[in-house]
Design a protein around this motif. Structure first.
Motif, PDB file in Angstrom:
ATOM      1  N   GLU A 185       0.739  -1.237  -0.259  1.00  0.00           N
ATOM      2  CA  GLU A 185      -0.171   0.273  -0.501  1.00  0.00           C
ATOM      3  C   GLU A 185       0.978   1.131  -0.070  1.00  0.00           C
ATOM      4  OE1 GLU A 185      -3.652   0.489   0.006  1.00  0.00           O
ATOM      5  OE2 GLU A 185      -2.707   2.938  -0.097  1.00  0.00           O
ATOM      6  N   LYS A 203      -7.212   4.450  -7.580  1.00  0.00           N
ATOM      7  CA  LYS A 203      -6.217   4.107  -7.005  1.00  0.00           C
ATOM      8  C   LYS A 203      -6.405   2.534  -6.699  1.00  0.00           C
ATOM      9  CE  LYS A 203      -4.422   7.351  -5.060  1.00  0.00           C
ATOM     10  NZ  LYS A 203      -3.971   7.480  -3.356  1.00  0.00           N
ATOM     11  N   SER A 204      -5.767   1.948  -5.411  1.00  0.00           N
ATOM     12  CA  SER A 204      -5.711   0.796  -5.055  1.00  0.00           C
ATOM     13  C   SER A 204      -6.199  -0.319  -6.135  1.00  0.00           C
ATOM     14  CB  SER A 204      -6.141   0.638  -4.103  1.00  0.00           C
ATOM     15  OG  SER A 204      -5.126   1.266  -2.409  1.00  0.00           O
ATOM     16  N   HIS A 208      -7.634  -9.452   2.812  1.00  0.00           N
ATOM     17  CA  HIS A 208      -7.896  -7.465   2.146  1.00  0.00           C
ATOM     18  C   HIS A 208      -8.931  -7.287   3.687  1.00  0.00           C
ATOM     19  CE1 HIS A 208      -7.710  -3.467   2.067  1.00  0.00           C
ATOM     20  NE2 HIS A 208      -8.372  -3.184   1.960  1.00  0.00           N
ATOM     21  N   ASN A 246      -9.953  -5.205   4.749  1.00  0.00           N
ATOM     22  CA  ASN A 246     -10.565  -4.158   5.144  1.00  0.00           C
ATOM     23  C   ASN A 246     -12.301  -4.631   4.545  1.00  0.00           C
ATOM     24  OD1 ASN A 246     -12.659  -1.238   4.783  1.00  0.00           O
ATOM     25  ND2 ASN A 246     -10.957  -0.112   3.582  1.00  0.00           N
ATOM     26  N   PHE A 297     -15.745  -2.188   0.083  1.00  0.00           N
ATOM     27  CA  PHE A 297     -14.966  -1.394  -0.871  1.00  0.00           C
ATOM     28  C   PHE A 297     -14.262  -1.522  -1.860  1.00  0.00           C
ATOM     29  CE2 PHE A 297     -11.345   2.032  -0.270  1.00  0.00           C
ATOM     30  CZ  PHE A 297     -11.845   3.020   0.873  1.00  0.00           C
ATOM     31  N   TRP A 298     -14.002  -0.831  -2.823  1.00  0.00           N
ATOM     32  CA  TRP A 298     -13.768  -0.157  -3.769  1.00  0.00           C
ATOM     33  C   TRP A 298     -14.507  -1.628  -4.729  1.00  0.00           C
ATOM     34  CZ3 TRP A 298     -12.088   3.537  -6.019  1.00  0.00           C
ATOM     35  CH2 TRP A 298     -11.866   4.192  -5.521  1.00  0.00           C
ATOM     36  N   ARG A 358     -14.984  -4.333  -4.367  1.00  0.00           N
ATOM     37  CA  ARG A 358     -14.176  -5.442  -4.688  1.00  0.00           C
ATOM     38  C   ARG A 358     -15.204  -6.759  -5.038  1.00  0.00           C
ATOM     39  NH1 ARG A 358     -10.282  -2.771  -1.071  1.00  0.00           N
ATOM     40  NH2 ARG A 358      -7.915  -2.612  -2.223  1.00  0.00           N
ATOM     41  N   TYR A 379      -7.598   2.380   8.744  1.00  0.00           N
ATOM     42  CA  TYR A 379      -8.453   1.969   7.602  1.00  0.00           C
ATOM     43  C   TYR A 379      -9.527   0.129   8.025  1.00  0.00           C
ATOM     44  CZ  TYR A 379      -9.071   4.524   3.967  1.00  0.00           C
ATOM     45  OH  TYR A 379      -9.887   5.617   2.635  1.00  0.00           O
ATOM     46  N   ILE A 415      -3.844  -7.657   0.246  1.00  0.00           N
ATOM     47  CA  ILE A 415      -3.549  -6.432   0.500  1.00  0.00           C
ATOM     48  C   ILE A 415      -3.671  -5.894   1.946  1.00  0.00           C
ATOM     49  CG2 ILE A 415      -5.093  -4.489  -0.990  1.00  0.00           C
ATOM     50  CD1 ILE A 415      -6.210  -6.219  -2.336  1.00  0.00           C
ATOM     51  N   LEU A 463      -2.898  -2.714   4.615  1.00  0.00           N
ATOM     52  CA  LEU A 463      -3.664  -1.627   5.079  1.00  0.00           C
ATOM     53  C   LEU A 463      -2.574  -0.446   5.534  1.00  0.00           C
ATOM     54  CD1 LEU A 463      -6.476  -0.843   3.763  1.00  0.00           C
ATOM     55  CD2 LEU A 463      -7.284  -2.008   6.271  1.00  0.00           C
ATOM     56  N   HIS A 502      -0.913   3.548   4.944  1.00  0.00           N
ATOM     57  CA  HIS A 502      -2.283   4.470   4.817  1.00  0.00           C
ATOM     58  C   HIS A 502      -1.775   5.850   4.386  1.00  0.00           C
ATOM     59  CE1 HIS A 502      -6.024   6.321   2.038  1.00  0.00           C
ATOM     60  NE2 HIS A 502      -5.742   5.558   1.566  1.00  0.00           N
ATOM     61  N   HIS A 546       0.595   2.551  -5.749  1.00  0.00           N
ATOM     62  CA  HIS A 546       0.267   4.029  -5.824  1.00  0.00           C
ATOM     63  C   HIS A 546       0.956   4.462  -5.506  1.00  0.00           C
ATOM     64  CE1 HIS A 546      -2.772   4.147  -2.208  1.00  0.00           C
ATOM     65  NE2 HIS A 546      -2.959   3.339  -3.360  1.00  0.00           N
TER      66      HIS A 546
HETATM   67  C1  GP9 Z   1      -8.936   0.143   1.339  1.00  0.00           C
HETATM   68  C2  GP9 Z   1      -7.514  -0.026   0.554  1.00  0.00           C
HETATM   69  C3  GP9 Z   1      -6.850   1.288   0.031  1.00  0.00           C
HETATM   70  O1  GP9 Z   1      -9.228  -0.907   1.242  1.00  0.00           O
HETATM   71  O2  GP9 Z   1      -6.828  -0.455  -0.469  1.00  0.00           O
HETATM   72  O3  GP9 Z   1      -7.592   2.319  -0.816  1.00  0.00           O
HETATM   73  P1  GP9 Z   1      -6.822   3.861  -1.501  1.00  0.00           P
HETATM   74  O4  GP9 Z   1      -7.487   4.222  -1.115  1.00  0.00           O
HETATM   75  O5  GP9 Z   1      -5.348   3.094  -1.355  1.00  0.00           O
HETATM   76  O6  GP9 Z   1      -7.491   3.168  -3.006  1.00  0.00           O
END
Ligand code: GP9
Length: 396
Positions: free
Chosen positions: A38, A79-80, A124, A126, A130-131, A133, A161, A188, A190, A193, A253
């Motif tokens: 991350e 992002k991620s 992961h 989180n 989120f995203w 996934r 997170y 993944i 965390l 961040h 990233h």
């Molecule tokens: C959140 C983690 C961070 O679950 O993958 O996401 P990001 O904000 O870096 O895209």
């Protein structure tokens, strides 16, 4: 072209450079463990704070790994999730939002589809949503998603997170032990961040004293991540799960945006130029195959190229796949990185913020030098968008 993967698209995007190299198949049949680092930028590797390395474990590991030192962050607004998307599919992120959120029902021919004999799991800490996934992993063909709800999380092991990386890896091992080989897992991380929070007790790197507190904190959370990976490797060795595995670690990233980059310039004692900003956007990629000799590879590439490189090491012929990924181990690799905004970099020229300059000196040059590169970037991005927006891979 709207309704099928027509010839021109196919011609442009097939992964042609999979000619066998000395690396082909070196990890054939092995398990694959991806670890997304991350927010890790490449400049932390071999950098010190008050005489102490920021990433002692990654520094050691890279000497026994294929270490790609010239790989650029190509993630965009997603992002991620954009980084994951590129690695899985070899397609570019969209120009707005995240593909994970906008096109989760497409056909993608992601890595789980190509590695059919592998059991595939994402870990992961989180929440599943989120995203987006959960939905996207189903679509990409992952067998399992171990997420926040599957970990024991309490006041002591949670920050920012979600679960802290050390506890995350520790609690993931029992799940990993249940997997059938060969398996492909994606961890993944965390903790590293923004805004880079860490309890005092977990801080083992002295605080740097650049004028940017964000950068100073970042270095301590990068060190924490480094330690958590050392601990993961140690546990896997103890469990006998290390030897038959290829590890792929990559920065997802940037962590330090332009706003705080002065701190990086101070840390690295570098001038504030377009070139230093660009080179700071490199992310590390380490591919570790136990027993294989290490090598630093400075071929210019981007995150989109991780997929072909990994498939090559696994001994998979990729020329029938459609993607924009190029094998970084192939001698004839096209050294060209397109960024989502249409900027690009080659070993000769850099186009950024409307300015064409020489890559090695950041000296501005006549715009004509960047004409071809700009067209190439535009073409690649357009075709990738075309594939995603038309869901064209469903015809393959
Ligand atoms: C959140 C983690 C961070 O679950 O993958 O996401 P990001 O904000 O870096 O895209």
């Amino acid at each position: 072209a709207d309704e099928s993967a027509d010839g021109s698209v196919e011609e442009f995007v097939s992964e042609k450079d999979s000619l066998k190299t000395e690396w082909f198949g070196r990890a054939e049949g092995k398990n694959v463990v991806f670890i997304t680092l991350e927010s890790v930028q490449n400049f932390v590797i071999d950098t010190e704070v008050k005489g102490e390395p920021v990433t002692p474990f990654l520094n050691e590991l890279k000497d026994d790994s294929l270490y790609f030192s010239n790989l650029y962050d190509q993630a965009s607004q997603g992002k991620s999730s954009d980084a994951e998307f590129m690695v899985d599919t070899g397609l570019y992120p969209l120009d707005g939002g995240s593909v994970f959120v906008r096109r989760p029902h497409n056909t993608f021919n992601g890595l789980p589809e190509l590695l059919k004999d592998y059991q595939t799991t994402v870990f992961h800490g989180n929440v599943r949503t989120f995203w987006n996934r959960e939905q996207m992993y189903d679509s990409l063909g992952y067998d399992q998603f171990i997420s926040k709800q599957d970990y024991e999380i309490n006041k002591e092991n949670q920050i920012n997170y979600g679960i802290e990386d050390k506890s995350f890896f520790r609690q993931s091992i029992p799940y990993m032990k249940q997997l059938n080989e060969p398996y492909m897992t994606k961890f993944i991380t965390l903790t590293n961040h923004f805004p880079f929070l860490l309890d005092e007790k977990d801080r083992s790197l002295p605080l740097a004293d650049t004028s940017e507190p964000v950068v100073n904190r970042y270095l301590t959370t990068v060190r924490y991540l480094d330690e958590s990976i050392r601990q993961l490797f140690q546990s896997l060795k103890e469990e006998g799960m290390y030897q038959d595995t290829m590890f792929v670690l990559f920065g997802d990233h940037y962590g330090i945006s332009k706003e705080y980059e002065d701190g990086v310039h101070e840390l690295l004692d570098q001038p504030d130029t377009a070139l230093s900003h660009t080179t700071n956007q490199r992310v590390p990629l380490l591919i570790h195959i136990p027993g294989m000799e290490g090598k630093t590879i400075d071929t210019l590439g981007g995150q989109i190229d991780i997929r072909s490189t990994v498939l090559h090491l696994l001994g998979k012929q990729t020329e029938n796949y459609m993607s924009f990924s190029h094998n970084l181990l192939a001698g004839e690799k096209e050294e060209f990185v397109a960024f989502r905004d249409g900027d690009f970099i080659t070993p000769s020229y850099l186009f950024q913020d409307g300015i064409c300059s020489k890559t090695d000196s950041s000296q501005p040059v006549n715009a004509s030098h960047c004409k071809e590169g700009r067209e190439k970037a535009r073409e690649k991005l357009k075709l990738s968008d075309h594939i995603i927006k038309g869901d064209l891979l469903r015809f393959k």
